[in-house]
Enzyme design. Structure first.
Site, PDB file in Angstrom:
ATOM      1  N   PHE A   1       0.804  -1.228   0.000  1.00 35.47           N
ATOM      2  CA  PHE A   1       0.000   0.000   0.000  1.00 35.47           C
ATOM      3  C   PHE A   1       0.834   1.273   0.000  1.00 35.47           C
ATOM      4  CE2 PHE A   1       0.820  -0.139   4.599  1.00 35.47           C
ATOM      5  CZ  PHE A   1       1.037   1.201   4.854  1.00 35.47           C
TER       6      PHE A   1
ATOM      7  N   LYS B   1      -1.059  -6.188  -9.929  1.00 36.89           N
ATOM      8  CA  LYS B   1      -2.060  -6.299  -8.856  1.00 36.89           C
ATOM      9  C   LYS B   1      -1.688  -5.309  -7.749  1.00 36.89           C
ATOM     10  CE  LYS B   1      -2.638  -8.105  -5.062  1.00 36.89           C
ATOM     11  NZ  LYS B   1      -3.271  -7.074  -4.231  1.00 36.89           N
TER      12      LYS B   1
ATOM     13  N   GLU C   1      -4.989  -3.748  -2.265  1.00 38.45           N
ATOM     14  CA  GLU C   1      -6.432  -3.468  -2.157  1.00 38.45           C
ATOM     15  C   GLU C   1      -6.699  -2.257  -1.260  1.00 38.45           C
ATOM     16  OE1 GLU C   1      -4.713  -5.887  -0.923  1.00 38.45           O
ATOM     17  OE2 GLU C   1      -5.564  -6.813   0.867  1.00 38.45           O
TER      18      GLU C   1
ATOM     19  N   SER D   1       5.049  -7.160   3.310  1.00 33.11           N
ATOM     20  CA  SER D   1       5.612  -7.540   4.611  1.00 33.11           C
ATOM     21  C   SER D   1       6.365  -8.873   4.495  1.00 33.11           C
ATOM     22  CB  SER D   1       4.479  -7.649   5.638  1.00 33.11           C
ATOM     23  OG  SER D   1       3.489  -8.516   5.143  1.00 33.11           O
TER      24      SER D   1
ATOM     25  N   CYS E   1       9.652   1.495   3.664  1.00 34.18           N
ATOM     26  CA  CYS E   1      10.519   0.361   3.984  1.00 34.18           C
ATOM     27  C   CYS E   1      11.964   0.784   4.176  1.00 34.18           C
ATOM     28  CB  CYS E   1      10.432  -0.700   2.903  1.00 34.18           C
ATOM     29  SG  CYS E   1      11.089  -0.095   1.357  1.00 34.18           S
TER      30      CYS E   1
ATOM     31  N   GLU F   1       8.800  -4.608  13.108  1.00 32.02           N
ATOM     32  CA  GLU F   1       8.630  -3.454  12.222  1.00 32.02           C
ATOM     33  C   GLU F   1       7.364  -2.720  12.666  1.00 32.02           C
ATOM     34  OE1 GLU F   1       7.457  -4.346   8.124  1.00 32.02           O
ATOM     35  OE2 GLU F   1       8.539  -2.551   7.480  1.00 32.02           O
TER      36      GLU F   1
HETATM   37  P1  NAD Z   1       1.238  -6.711   2.907  1.00 33.92           P
HETATM   38  O1  NAD Z   1       2.239  -7.793   3.000  1.00 33.92           O
HETATM   39  O2  NAD Z   1       0.107  -6.704   3.848  1.00 33.92           O
HETATM   40  O3  NAD Z   1       0.570  -6.684   1.429  1.00 33.92           O
HETATM   41  C1  NAD Z   1       1.356  -6.691   0.269  1.00 33.92           C
HETATM   42  C2  NAD Z   1       0.579  -7.381  -0.851  1.00 33.92           C
HETATM   43  O4  NAD Z   1       0.327  -8.737  -0.483  1.00 33.92           O
HETATM   44  C3  NAD Z   1      -0.774  -6.745  -1.139  1.00 33.92           C
HETATM   45  O5  NAD Z   1      -0.928  -6.650  -2.523  1.00 33.92           O
HETATM   46  C4  NAD Z   1      -1.781  -7.708  -0.504  1.00 33.92           C
HETATM   47  O6  NAD Z   1      -2.964  -7.788  -1.256  1.00 33.92           O
HETATM   48  C5  NAD Z   1      -1.062  -9.035  -0.518  1.00 33.92           C
HETATM   49  N1  NAD Z   1      -1.342  -9.861   0.667  1.00 33.92           N
HETATM   50  C6  NAD Z   1      -1.545  -9.424   1.939  1.00 33.92           C
HETATM   51  N2  NAD Z   1      -1.725 -10.464   2.765  1.00 33.92           N
HETATM   52  C7  NAD Z   1      -1.628 -11.587   2.018  1.00 33.92           C
HETATM   53  C8  NAD Z   1      -1.719 -12.985   2.309  1.00 33.92           C
HETATM   54  N3  NAD Z   1      -1.945 -13.428   3.535  1.00 33.92           N
HETATM   55  N4  NAD Z   1      -1.567 -13.846   1.288  1.00 33.92           N
HETATM   56  C9  NAD Z   1      -1.330 -13.416   0.039  1.00 33.92           C
HETATM   57  N5  NAD Z   1      -1.239 -12.102  -0.290  1.00 33.92           N
HETATM   58  C10 NAD Z   1      -1.379 -11.198   0.676  1.00 33.92           C
HETATM   59  O7  NAD Z   1       2.055  -5.331   2.984  1.00 33.92           O
HETATM   60  P2  NAD Z   1       1.488  -3.846   3.099  1.00 33.92           P
HETATM   61  O8  NAD Z   1       0.946  -3.641   4.470  1.00 33.92           O
HETATM   62  O9  NAD Z   1       0.631  -3.527   1.932  1.00 33.92           O
HETATM   63  O10 NAD Z   1       2.831  -3.009   2.912  1.00 33.92           O
HETATM   64  C11 NAD Z   1       3.708  -2.703   3.965  1.00 33.92           C
HETATM   65  C12 NAD Z   1       4.848  -3.691   4.034  1.00 33.92           C
HETATM   66  O11 NAD Z   1       5.573  -3.684   2.805  1.00 33.92           O
HETATM   67  C13 NAD Z   1       5.873  -3.326   5.111  1.00 33.92           C
HETATM   68  O12 NAD Z   1       6.285  -4.491   5.742  1.00 33.92           O
HETATM   69  C14 NAD Z   1       7.002  -2.703   4.317  1.00 33.92           C
HETATM   70  O13 NAD Z   1       8.262  -2.758   4.936  1.00 33.92           O
HETATM   71  C15 NAD Z   1       6.963  -3.533   3.069  1.00 33.92           C
HETATM   72  N6  NAD Z   1       7.613  -2.850   1.962  1.00 33.92           N
HETATM   73  C16 NAD Z   1       8.829  -3.324   1.568  1.00 33.92           C
HETATM   74  C17 NAD Z   1       9.515  -2.691   0.551  1.00 33.92           C
HETATM   75  C18 NAD Z   1      10.844  -3.189   0.108  1.00 33.92           C
HETATM   76  O14 NAD Z   1      11.331  -2.707  -0.903  1.00 33.92           O
HETATM   77  N7  NAD Z   1      11.470  -4.125   0.803  1.00 33.92           N
HETATM   78  C19 NAD Z   1       8.935  -1.571  -0.080  1.00 33.92           C
HETATM   79  C20 NAD Z   1       7.685  -1.125   0.350  1.00 33.92           C
HETATM   80  C21 NAD Z   1       7.030  -1.787   1.378  1.00 33.92           C
END
Ligand code: NAD
Length: 491
Positions: free
Chosen positions: A151, A175, A178, A228, A283, A384
């Site tokens: 997000f 994708k 959401e 994450s 991140c 985190e």
């Molecule tokens: P998230 O893991 O909740 O969601 C990321 C994606 O995974 C979304 O598109 C979501 O629809 C999908 N998703 C969520 N739960 C899922 C599940 N159980 N099974 C399958 N798909 C699932 O992450 P977020 O809250 O949207 O973003 C924040 C996280 O992203 C933080 O941990 C941040 O550090 C990380 N991040 C990392 C980087 C990097 O370059 N390393 C960059 C930006 C964000």
């Protein structure tokens, strides 16, 4: 007025999701519902993957110079519509308008680097590896690729991947998260002007059901994930078990070390920008500040002052230097982590809880917060937090600081502030993290460099952006050719 229901973009058309369930998307700064996003379904992904696979047959035969013409147009569209895209992003993501604009700059940078594909994708050739025999490597696209985005950067992150994938001759499915589906929807509407052949670039909304369908569909050959760490690990293991190429970027808890010889004013200003930019939902944000030796006396109060000076406000308000937290659930989680640390003995040097932004009382705001002496058994110490919370720690020597950093679970980024080249060099060599900042608070690689990440911040081999993205979205083929003199003398 009922808020709009977002559609998928598949094979050049806006199509309603086959899934009947919709999730309301709220403006985090106001609490107002701004759109409804489908939770996603297997059928949506199947349709997109099928159409993308059909389109691949012709797209891979479009000459590379012609493929990149679409990217040149893409750059102009992003530039010409930057303000509109940034406003939508700010409204649904909660960050400030200037932070959204900065995302567009980063997205454009990636399009520009991908325009170099005619050179970046070039193969290698060795003549006469034996008498009459030459050998060469060519890079070919994989087929259908997909990215799954988080997000916190609704614009930029998908651009770490799909411009390279398309330029290399793959077709693609994006994708978005959401939680922030509208920004990419608008970008896709604007991209209709590109007149890309149908099915080359597709958009599918949804959460876990859509991700699981992507992980399972046989036509999808490569997946780029950012989110994450636990989900990254899941996507990596399931995707690779299904025979796909996967690169999965995970979470972070980034340390920033301050030596006593660092510049006082610049360092404190940059620390506050790093920790509180995007309300800590970045991140590469610094979250643990390690003051080494006498840096404690010199920097502590100035850091608190710099944090206090940040204006927390609705992202579209010009005065805003820090916007909202993405959802009420996230805000409550962050508050719970702060409360728990306090109850276990941490000092709150700056308390950003229980603060309201005038005229935005329903927004998910937390003001800059600073914790000190967080005990090891508190969640704030190792988890985190992904919010505007700084954790200050003290160590006697640089070696102690490096040991602390290297004992952590994550390895996304680490920074040092110093005027001593030797200290900087030691830090750069010995720290276990993929993106290092020396007198830099957010070490975000430009598009011509890979977005690195180590330990539980990354699962895979090749990273996003740069030549890494080109290698990820191509496979090598080695050709060994014999044209024996006796057979070819006839001309
Ligand atoms: P998230 O893991 O909740 O969601 C990321 C994606 O995974 C979304 O598109 C979501 O629809 C999908 N998703 C969520 N739960 C899922 C599940 N159980 N099974 C399958 N798909 C699932 O992450 P977020 O809250 O949207 O973003 C924040 C996280 O992203 C933080 O941990 C941040 O550090 C990380 N991040 C990392 C980087 C990097 O370059 N390393 C960059 C930006 C964000």
């Amino acid at each position: 007025m009922e808020s709009k229901k977002l559609k998928n973009f598949i094979n050049g058309e806006w199509i309603e999701s086959k899934c009947g369930d919709y999730l309301p998307v709220e403006d985090p700064g106001t609490g107002e519902i701004i759109s409804n996003v489908p939770l996603g379904s297997k059928e949506d992904v199947e349709l997109a993957a099928h159409q993308a696979a059909e389109a691949y047959g012709t797209w891979r035969n479009v000459p590379v110079e012609k493929r990149i013409q679409y990217l040149f147009k893409m750059k102009s569209i992003l530039e010409n519509n930057a303000d509109e895209i940034a406003s939508i992003c700010t409204k649904e993501c909660g960050k400030t308008f200037s932070e959204s604009k900065a995302e567009i700059v980063r997205a454009i940078e990636n399009v520009e680097v991908a325009c170099g594909i005619p050179t970046l994708m070039q193969g290698e050739f060795s003549e006469d590896i034996a008498t009459g025999i030459d050998e060469f490597v060519i890079r070919q696209p994989l087929g259908v690729g997909a990215c799954i985005a988080p997000f916190n950067f609704p614009i930029m992150i998908s651009f770490w991947f799909f411009p390279y994938a398309l330029a290399c001759g793959n077709t693609y499915i994006v994708k978005p998260s959401e939680k922030v589906p509208e920004t990419m929807t608008r970008i896709f509407e604007l991209f209709e002007e590109l007149n890309l052949p149908k099915g080359v670039l597709n958009l599918v909304h949804g959460g876990k059901p859509a991700v699981d369908a992507i992980l399972e569909h046989p036509a999808i050959k490569a997946i780029s994930f950012v989110g994450s760490s636990n989900v990254a690990k899941y996507v990596y293991s399931k995707g690779t078990a299904n025979g796909k190429r996967v690169q999965a970027q995970g979470g972070a808890k980034n340390p920033l070390v301050v030596m006593e010889d660092a510049n006082l004013d610049t360092t404190t200003r940059i620390i506050a920008d790093s920790v509180y930019g995007c309300a800590g939902q970045r991140c590469l944000a610094a979250s643990t500040i390690i003051l080494v030796g006498k840096a404690k006396e010199k920097f502590k109060n100035k850091i608190i002052e710099a944090a206090k000076s940040k204006t927390t406000c609705y992202g579209l308000d010009e005065a805003s230097q820090m916007g909202a937290i993405i959802t009420k659930e996230s805000k409550n989680r962050i508050l719970r982590i702060i409360n728990e640390a306090e109850s276990k003995g941490a000092h709150l040097l700056l308390d950003g809880r229980n603060q309201k932004v005038k005229n935005y009382e329903n927004g998910n705001f937390i003001f800059p917060t600073i914790l000190e002496n967080v005990p090891q058994n508190a969640e704030a110490d190792t988890t985190e937090i992904f919010g505007p919370v700084m954790n200050i720690k003290y160590r006697n020597t640089l070696d102690d600081a490096i040991d602390l950093i290297n004992s952590g679970r994550y390895g996304n980024a680490a920074c040092i502030f110093t005027s001593n080249g030797g200290a900087a060099r030691k830090f750069r060599r010995d720290v276990l993290a993929g993106n290092i900042g020396v007198n830099i608070g957010v070490p975000a690689p430009v598009a011509s460099f890979p977005f690195s990440g180590w330990k539980e911040s990354f699962f895979g081999d090749l990273h996003g952006q740069s030549k890494h993205a080109v290698e990820f979205y191509t496979q090598t083929k080695v050709v060994i050719e014999r044209w024996h003199d006796e057979w070819t003398r006839k001309f």
